[in-house]
Design a protein around this motif. Structure first.
Motif, PDB file in Angstrom:
ATOM      1  N   ASP A   1      24.408-104.197  -8.260  1.00  0.00           N
ATOM      2  CA  ASP A   1      24.735-105.608  -8.490  1.00  0.00           C
ATOM      3  C   ASP A   1      25.759-106.088  -7.469  1.00  0.00           C
ATOM      4  O   ASP A   1      25.635-107.182  -6.908  1.00  0.00           O
ATOM      5  CB  ASP A   1      25.299-105.811  -9.905  1.00  0.00           C
ATOM      6  CG  ASP A   1      24.252-105.562 -10.985  1.00  0.00           C
ATOM      7  OD1 ASP A   1      23.046-105.501 -10.652  1.00  0.00           O
ATOM      8  OD2 ASP A   1      24.645-105.405 -12.153  1.00  0.00           O
ATOM      9  N   GLU A   2      26.778-105.280  -7.247  1.00  0.00           N
ATOM     10  CA  GLU A   2      27.857-105.627  -6.315  1.00  0.00           C
ATOM     11  C   GLU A   2      27.304-105.818  -4.900  1.00  0.00           C
ATOM     12  O   GLU A   2      27.643-106.787  -4.216  1.00  0.00           O
ATOM     13  CB  GLU A   2      28.895-104.500  -6.334  1.00  0.00           C
ATOM     14  CG  GLU A   2      30.184-104.819  -5.652  1.00  0.00           C
ATOM     15  CD  GLU A   2      31.097-105.730  -6.460  1.00  0.00           C
ATOM     16  OE1 GLU A   2      31.704-106.605  -5.826  1.00  0.00           O
ATOM     17  OE2 GLU A   2      31.202-105.583  -7.695  1.00  0.00           O
ATOM     18  N   LEU A   3      26.433-104.902  -4.461  1.00  0.00           N
ATOM     19  CA  LEU A   3      25.857-105.006  -3.117  1.00  0.00           C
ATOM     20  C   LEU A   3      24.940-106.216  -3.017  1.00  0.00           C
ATOM     21  O   LEU A   3      25.009-106.979  -2.049  1.00  0.00           O
ATOM     22  CB  LEU A   3      25.096-103.733  -2.754  1.00  0.00           C
ATOM     23  CG  LEU A   3      25.961-102.509  -2.466  1.00  0.00           C
ATOM     24  CD1 LEU A   3      25.098-101.278  -2.270  1.00  0.00           C
ATOM     25  CD2 LEU A   3      26.840-102.737  -1.252  1.00  0.00           C
ATOM     26  N   ASN A   4      24.078-106.410  -4.013  1.00  0.00           N
ATOM     27  CA  ASN A   4      23.146-107.546  -3.975  1.00  0.00           C
ATOM     28  C   ASN A   4      23.885-108.875  -3.890  1.00  0.00           C
ATOM     29  O   ASN A   4      23.424-109.803  -3.229  1.00  0.00           O
ATOM     30  CB  ASN A   4      22.218-107.523  -5.194  1.00  0.00           C
ATOM     31  CG  ASN A   4      21.193-106.408  -5.105  1.00  0.00           C
ATOM     32  OD1 ASN A   4      20.846-105.945  -4.016  1.00  0.00           O
ATOM     33  ND2 ASN A   4      20.715-105.952  -6.249  1.00  0.00           N
ATOM     34  N   ALA A   5      25.033-108.948  -4.536  1.00  0.00           N
ATOM     35  CA  ALA A   5      25.817-110.185  -4.536  1.00  0.00           C
ATOM     36  C   ALA A   5      26.598-110.367  -3.242  1.00  0.00           C
ATOM     37  O   ALA A   5      27.080-111.467  -2.957  1.00  0.00           O
ATOM     38  CB  ALA A   5      26.780-110.176  -5.723  1.00  0.00           C
ATOM     39  N   SER A   6      26.712-109.306  -2.442  1.00  0.00           N
ATOM     40  CA  SER A   6      27.613-109.336  -1.287  1.00  0.00           C
ATOM     41  C   SER A   6      26.922-109.380   0.060  1.00  0.00           C
ATOM     42  O   SER A   6      27.590-109.564   1.076  1.00  0.00           O
ATOM     43  CB  SER A   6      28.512-108.095  -1.308  1.00  0.00           C
ATOM     44  OG  SER A   6      29.185-107.983  -2.532  1.00  0.00           O
TER      45      SER A   6
END
Length: 99
Positions: A31-36
């Motif tokens: 989730d963190e990577l997809n959002a970043s």
């Protein structure tokens, strides 16, 4: 437990991972990577303090690699001997750019 620290410098994003990536923590990393990753041309995954990565964690790295193949490059740095061994056994050492 997994600690995720991010440092953005223009179109470069460095993600520092500390702890373990397993079935419990992999979704939050994903989730963190997809959002970043919007607008990121260089993604650096710093694994210096990563103790363990499971198949769920490998899937997250593979997903990030596929995304970055379209918009730039991804580099994995400072992997421990244990994590490098997992990369080698699974063939990820051939897929990922490891420094």
């Amino acid at each position: 437990m997994l600690n995720i620290t991010k440092k953005a410098e223009g179109s470069k994003l460095t993600v520092f991972l500390e702890g373990r990536i397993d079935t419990t923590t992999a979704p939050s990393l994903d989730d963190e990577l997809n959002a970043s990753l919007d607008g990121v041309e260089e993604l650096v995954m710093d694994l210096e303090k990563l103790d363990y990565i499971s198949s769920a964690g490998l899937r997250v790295l593979l997903s990030a690699q596929k995304t970055m193949n379209k918009q730039g490059k991804m580099i994995v740095k400072n992997a421990s001997e244990e994590v490098m061994e997992i990369f080698e056994v699974t063939g990820f050492s051939d897929i990922l750019t490891i420094e």
